[in-house]
Design a protein around this motif. Structure first.
Motif: not given
Length: 820
Positions: A520-549
């Motif tokens: 269960i922890f491995a599945i949750g960890y994998a989902i967390t990493r996928l969410a981080q990857g989507a946030l880093r590459s697909a969502i946050l670059p389209r916002t006006k937030l600076d790199k630190g935020v």
């Protein structure tokens, strides 16, 4: 040989564990978990207790009885969880009624009635489980008693003292066994030949018998040599990639082909119809003897090969080592045949006859084992440093053990402890064979790794092949246990204990619980990493937030995901954290004392990610270290200085210390350049030139405009100061260098002098100094004084008259005294 049979038993045990997780006969009532026949259990338990008290049943009967008790224990383990869901529901209902009543705060009549009814229902629901717990404890105790009784009998058998086999008075007993056994076999053959039906059967099966004998002869006589030549040919062909792998697979025919031939030979003998019960048992021992012989022979061929690059890592005398292993294989085959003879052909035997029959083979195999141990045992001087050191030390240990056993076992056999000698030397031979199998398998896996990764011979020292060897050794541990006398029941019991896990309070930590938690922890960890990857590459670059935020959000999501994954895994695995309160408390104390710096840095990292006083790319100055922030983690911050070195700063220093952020919010910064000119220069002209040079720089801001100030009248110069604001402070040194170049060029063109420090040396009374120098060479002149220029001291220092002496004779006398 008895030592190799446990390898097959280990395979059967693994299959049984994978299939059902239990070893033993499961009674019919185990299929119905709802109903347990406690009356039948009482009869079986009482019978087991009576058998243990009488101590007259055989080990085989005890093993059968143990299997029955193990099946009951499995049933009771399942019955302990009866009504578990209903019990939890009733407990929740009782808890919903509020705290238990007291004399000061009694329940209302309807609440008290309801609480009483639920309590009675809970008692009825818990009764089957409690009964199963009691029966489980009784069954477990009986199993432990049976195991202890069997082990005590085995120890007594090993320590039994037989008549010494070197006493000639005991030899007739051994000869009687041989003659009696031969007479028994002859009588069976004569009886079969005198039977017309048997002769008719022989006549009818004669073509089949001839065919089987012919095939068996070819397989036994020609098969091993042909397979060996084929494997050597494949091994020596350098143009075939993976030739070692193919040769290893083909070489298995050196065992399979002759054993198949021996099986056909046994079938041919059986087809004659001339065998009896005992002669058939003796003939059926031939395949087992063939397995022992050809397996050890195959191991010798692969462990001690003479080809370049093979076998040299074990010994520098491979041919001699192969010879001794082959002789051990031959004696092992004879031992398997001997055991079949004394157990099937001529039982029972006297203790003197058993000693006479067993001791010679123990002594013979000890000779070859002793020589093999000396060959494998390198001297301390031959132990190679580096990666081969561990292998050489293990070889030295194995060789030392082989030498020791080959000395001790014959002595035990000669004294009369024949059973102990057999239990010592033959398991040692089998253990060496199993170690050889592990080495061959590790080489085979390494060859596959080299082919898959296209690596050279240096890849054999890589991490993965070493881990494969370590894993093979762990998998072989049950095999070693079986070889050295452990029963399959012992291994199954060990697996049962391991499967039950550890009980802490009301929580049972078993392998299944841990596996569920990790999954269960491995599945949750994998989902967390996928969410981080989507946030880093697909969502946050389209916002006006600076790199630190963006980095703070990604890191925060990662920590939150890991926390939620652990929480869900604990809940899903059924782990009750309330039972681990003491453990958590102890960990809290440890964190408070031993890990306080780590926790402090962790909290400081979270503060930095939230408040963001610094961000990646900022130029900061902390603790005397100036550089660019390259990364912020929860424990530390990574700074790259201007000389390209990395500095790791604990986050606690950034939160509690003084930090100068030179580029926070923007890249602008002030540049201050001091400039000095000689006295007599036109100050207004100098100020105008400096202002003109500064304004001409493209990175100097116009608003606020650069300023030039006359800041002081120095001891040797007129001191000016340029102050300007740069649009990008990262180019501060570049702008400063360019301004200084232009100042130097303009001052030279305008004739403006840049002063520099000077020092003038004045000598008073030079005639006296000349006399002193002539009288005492190398002596410092006493009449010399240093007069600093204005650039150094700003004043002239008068010499001390006491330091000036014009008496040459006194100087010479003083020099003479110093010489003495």
């Amino acid at each position: 040989m008895r030592g190799l049979r446990p390898l097959f038993l280990l395979l059967l045990l693994a299959i049984a564990v994978l299939a059902g997780g239990r070893v033993g006969v499961v009674p019919a009532f185990a299929q119905d978990q709802a109903v347990v026949d406690y009356a039948q259990w009482e009869k079986d338990a009482q019978g087991a207790e009576d058998a243990l008290a009488a101590d007259r049943v055989s080990n085989q009967a005890l093993e059968s009885l143990r299997e029955r008790i193990v099946a009951w224990r499995s049933t009771f383990a399942t019955a302990q969880n009866a009504n578990a869901a209903q019990i939890e529901t009733v407990k929740a209902q009782i808890a919903s009624l509020g705290p238990a009543p007291t004399e000061e705060r009694p329940d209302a009549p309807e609440i008290a009635e309801r609480r009483k009814a639920l309590g009675e229902q809970l008692t009825r629901l818990q009764a089957p489980g409690l009964t199963a717990v009691e029966a489980y404890s009784r069954a477990d105790g009986l199993i432990r008693q049976i195991d202890a009784r069997i082990r005590a009998r085995q120890a007594s058998e090993l320590l039994r003292l037989s008549p010494t086999p070197i006493n000639p008075a005991n030899w007739p007993a051994g000869l009687a066994v041989l003659t009696g056994g031969a007479r028994t076999l002859w009588n069976e053959a004569e009886e079969a030949w005198s039977n017309p039906a048997r002769r008719t059967e022989l006549k009818n099966n004669l073509p089949v018998i001839v065919l089987l004998l012919a095939i068996a002869g070819v397989l036994l006589l020609r098969g091993p040599g042909f397979i060996e030549r084929l494997s050597v040919r494949l091994l020596t062909r350098a143009n075939i990639r993976g030739g070692d792998i193919v040769a290893a697979v083909v070489s298995l025919g050196q065992v399979i082909v002759p054993v198949l031939g021996m099986i056909l030979l046994v079938a041919a003998i059986g087809a004659t119809g001339m065998t009896g019960i005992r002669s058939a048992a003796l003939v059926n021992a031939l395949p087992s003897a063939a397995v022992n012989f050809f397996t050890l022979r195959w191991l010798a061929a692969w462990l001690f090969r003479s080809e370049a690059g093979h076998g040299s890592d074990l010994t520098n005398r491979p041919a001699e080592a192969r010879f001794h292993v082959n002789m051990i294989a031959l004696v092992a085959a004879a031992e398997a045949f001997r055991r079949a003879f004394i157990t099937e052909v001529r039982p029972p035997l006297s203790m003197a006859a058993q000693a006479v029959w067993a001791a010679p083979l123990v002594c013979v195999v000890a000779i070859f084992l002793f020589r093999l141990g000396l060959i494998l045992r390198p001297s301390l001087a031959d132990v190679r440093p580096g990666a081969a050191e561990f292998r050489d030390r293990m070889l030295r240990l194995i060789g030392s053990v082989a030498v020791t056993v080959s000395v001790v076992a014959p002595l035990l056999a000669v004294v009369g402890y024949v059973a102990a000698a057999n239990a010592l030397i033959w398991p040692t031979v089998a253990s060496l064979g199993l170690v050889g199998v592990i080495v061959v398998l590790q080489r085979f896996a390494t060859d596959i790794y080299l082919v898959a990764t296209r690596s050279g011979e240096e890849g054999r020292e890589a991490l993965l092949p070493v881990l494969i060897g370590f894993g093979l050794m762990l998998l072989a541990l049950p095999g070693f246990a079986l070889i050295w006398g452990a029963r399959t029941a012992d291994l199954s019991e060990l697996w049962t204990r391991f499967s039950e896990g550890l009980t802490i309070g009301e929580t049972r930590l078993s392998p299944s619980v841990l596996l569920a938690f990790l999954t269960i922890f491995a599945i949750g960890y994998a989902i967390t990493r996928l969410a981080q990857g989507a946030l880093r590459s697909a969502i946050l670059p389209r916002t006006k937030l600076d790199k630190g935020v963006q980095n703070a959000l990604i890191s925060g999501l990662g920590y939150l995901g890991i926390f939620l994954s652990a929480l869900v895994a604990i809940t899903g695995a059924g782990i009750d954290l309330s039972a681990l309160g003491y453990v958590v408390g102890a960990l809290s104390v440890g964190i408070g004392f031993g890990l306080q710096n780590i926790v402090q840095n962790f909290v400081s990292g979270i503060i930095l990610l939230i408040e963001r006083p610094i961000s990646e790319g900022d130029m900061i100055d902390v603790n005397g270290q100036m550089g660019i922030v390259k990364g912020i983690s929860v424990r530390s911050t990574w700074i790259e200085t201007f000389d390209r070195t990395d500095v790791i700063v604990p986050n606690a220093d950034l939160v509690s210390g003084v930090v100068t952020n030179l580029t926070r919010g923007n890249q602008t910064g002030r540049l201050i350049i001091p400039v000095g000119v000689a006295y007599g220069s036109d100050t207004r002209k100098v100020e105008a030139m400096l202002h003109e040079i500064t304004e001409a720089q493209p990175l100097v801001l116009v608003d606020p405009a650069p300023r030039v100030f006359l800041v002081g009248l120095g001891a040797d110069s007129l001191n000016f100061e340029i102050r300007a604001i740069l649009s990008d402070v990262n180019f501060k040194l570049v702008v400063q260098s360019e301004i200084l170049h232009q100042i130097t060029e303009r001052f030279a063109a305008e004739g403006i002098e840049i002063p520099f420090a000077q020092r003038d040396l004045w000598i008073r009374n030079p005639e006296a100094l000349g006399g002193a120098v002539a009288g005492s060479p190398g002596r410092a002149p006493g009449g010399a004084t240093a007069q600093g220029s204005p650039a150094t001291s700003g004043s002239t220092t008068a010499p001390d008259p006491r330091l000036i002496r014009n008496d040459p004779e006194a100087d010479e006398a003083e020099e003479a005294g110093e010489g003495r």
